[in-house]
Structures are given as structure tokens and as C-alpha cells.
Motif scaffolding. Sequence first.
Motif, short mmCIF file in Angstrom:
data_model
loop_
_atom_site.label_atom_id
_atom_site.label_comp_id
_atom_site.label_asym_id
_atom_site.label_seq_id
_atom_site.Cartn_x
_atom_site.Cartn_y
_atom_site.Cartn_z
N UNK A 57 0.85 -1.06 0.20
CA UNK A 57 0.16 0.23 -0.01
C UNK A 57 0.78 1.37 0.48
N UNK A 58 2.18 1.51 0.40
CA UNK A 58 2.60 2.46 0.98
C UNK A 58 3.26 3.18 0.07
N UNK A 59 3.11 1.92 -1.60
CA UNK A 59 4.19 2.36 -2.92
C UNK A 59 3.19 2.37 -3.82
N UNK A 60 1.87 2.36 -3.50
CA UNK A 60 0.53 2.50 -4.20
C UNK A 60 0.64 3.95 -5.47
N UNK A 61 0.91 4.07 -6.51
CA UNK A 61 0.17 5.13 -6.62
C UNK A 61 1.81 6.62 -7.16
N UNK A 62 2.87 5.41 -7.13
CA UNK A 62 4.25 6.40 -6.57
C UNK A 62 5.12 5.83 -7.54
N UNK A 63 5.24 4.86 -8.30
CA UNK A 63 6.03 3.99 -9.31
C UNK A 63 5.62 4.57 -10.61
N UNK A 64 6.16 4.96 -11.45
CA UNK A 64 6.39 4.91 -12.43
C UNK A 64 6.64 3.26 -13.29
N UNK A 65 5.42 2.74 -14.37
CA UNK A 65 6.03 1.46 -15.45
C UNK A 65 6.18 2.32 -16.83
N UNK A 66 7.02 2.14 -17.53
CA UNK A 66 7.55 2.88 -18.29
C UNK A 66 8.22 1.83 -19.41
N UNK A 67 8.31 2.41 -20.80
CA UNK A 67 8.95 1.65 -21.35
C UNK A 67 10.06 2.69 -21.77
N UNK A 68 11.36 1.58 -22.05
CA UNK A 68 12.21 2.00 -22.55
C UNK A 68 12.40 3.49 -23.98
N UNK A 69 13.33 4.37 -23.24
CA UNK A 69 13.09 6.15 -24.19
C UNK A 69 14.77 5.34 -25.29
#
Length: 329
Positions: free
Chosen positions: A288-300
Motif C-alpha cells: 500500500x505505501x508504494x501504490x501510485x508512486x512508481x512509474x512503469x514505463x517503456x525504454x526511451x
Amino acid sequence: MDSKQQVVLGIDIGGTNTVFGFVTEEGMIIADSCMLTHGHEPADKFFPRLFTEIDKLRASLDKPLELVGIGVGAPNANYYSGRVEQPPNLKWGQTDVVEILSREYNIPVVITNDANAAAIGEMKFGAAQGMRDFIVITLGTGLGSGIVINGKMVYGHDGFAGELGHTIVIRDGRDCGCGRNGCLETYASATGIKRTVFELLCERQENSILRNVNFHDMTAKMIHEAALNGDVIACEAFEITGEILGMGLADAVAFSSPEAIILFGGLAKAGDMILEPTKRSFEENLLNIFKGKVKLVLSELQGANTAVLGAAALIWSELEEKKVFALTS
């Protein structure tokens, strides 16, 4: 007389293909090429072929270059020892890659695992510019991970930190090349999604274009194209792969609290097809303390041979660090 342009040679050794190229300090690939790794063969057959291909590429250039270093990304590569050590997808045993390349070219050589190289590439040229805490996940033949904490690559005491692909996600699950069962990479990788497709084809009756393809000919790109065309089996395979990958990545967040997790490699080129189910599972399984905080993205990292940029960034970073050290000593 014009001075030669300084470049490094970036080499990425994969279980299936090896890519390499000459790269400037700004991240421009002057020229690149690739060859089959033939991972079933010993290393002493691989390197003569590689040297021939590198020399051929260099000879094809209009302008002579000054080669100042070599960076290598490879599976089970140890930054400290310079060796590739018992890679699961290569029949190399213990191979001192740094010594072999140094002897051939007589310039600085640095090696790390392919995922660490990708992480340094993202930090220098790609999606992680300006970040100090992030994880790069490479989705290729296997699954690798490069972990950066407080701006520094995490190597661990022995050089092998960051083997998230060999964390067990399903107890007594699929056989893995490392000798254990149920590792994350057996489900979330190009090989893993192929295995999922074939399991679905055995269990399900729906029509699928993939029924006409044997296992060795099938590729992640082929599965992606089938999914884009609405193939039920291919779409389900991406859903299952993303669900398991998201679970594994949610656990990884608990120990390093990264700003972002970046997906890199062949399977990541499926874009939203892999990203969306992974994001859903990731958020569902986060503490719960991490929800909505960590971006999950594709390589640039852009271009066909993004892995070359990662390997090149590794040696450029090393050369820059030595330059700074020399100036401050």
C-alpha cells in the motif's frame, strides 16, 4: 589534418543474437551490425567470428575512427572479474571476456550483465536521465534486471546483484535454465511467452494463426502481430505474461523503492500490449505505501540496436569517471 572522431564499441551478447556498434559520447551510433550468437557453441568459436564482423564494419566506414574503449553487456557477466560465469543461455562456462577483448584491441574494456548495461544506457541517454533510483528490466531470451540506487549501479559484493529474473514466482513451476523451477523469466520473457502460447494451444480449442507455427520458429514479434490482429490465444498470452511480470515487479519495489521501472528489450517492443496488463497487475500487488508512486514505463532508447547504446554508455561512464578521478587526484 583532421583528428579522428573518438568512439567506443558497444557490444551486447544475447542468447540468440549479438549486436555491436560504434557510438559517440553523445549517444549517436555511427555504425552497427549484428550476428547470430550460436549460444550452443563454446566461446572460442564465438570471438573469432565477432572480431571478423567488427573489423568488417569498421572497414566499411568512410571516415577513420579513434576507438577509445569497449563496453560489453552479456548474461551472467561479472563487472568485478571481467568474466561471463555459467550463463544459462550460453555454453561458455567461465570465460574472461575482458581479457580476450583487451588482448585483441589493447584499449580499456568493461563488462557487466546486459541488464546493468541497459540501466546505465537509460541513465545516460534514455528514460532514466535525472533519476537516481530506478530498475531496468530487460525482456529478451531471458529476463534481466539492472538496479540503480542513489545514482549508483548495484553490483553486490560479488558482482551478481540484480537477478530478478531468477526470483521464483510460481513454486514448482516451469523448468528454468538456471536449474531451478518457477523463475520469473520462464514466464516473462520472449521464451516465456512462447511457452505460454503453446500451453494455451494445448488447452484451448480456439482458432489461432499460431497453431501453424512450431516452437523454434515462433518469435515474440510474431505473437505481438497476432495479438494486434485479434488472435485470442496471442492476446491471452500477453495478459498472462503481464499478470505474472506485474507480480514480480511489485515485489521488487518493496526492497529498493524505485522512482520508476523501465521495460527494455524485444518483448517490450510490444508496447501497450505488454505494458497495460503488467501495470494492472503491478498496482494490484504493490504494498500500500508504494501504490501510485512508481512509474512503469517503456525504454526511451531509440533505434534498432538500443542494447548497443547501453553497452556504450557503460564504457563512456567508466572513461568519464576515470577522467574526473584523474583531474581531482
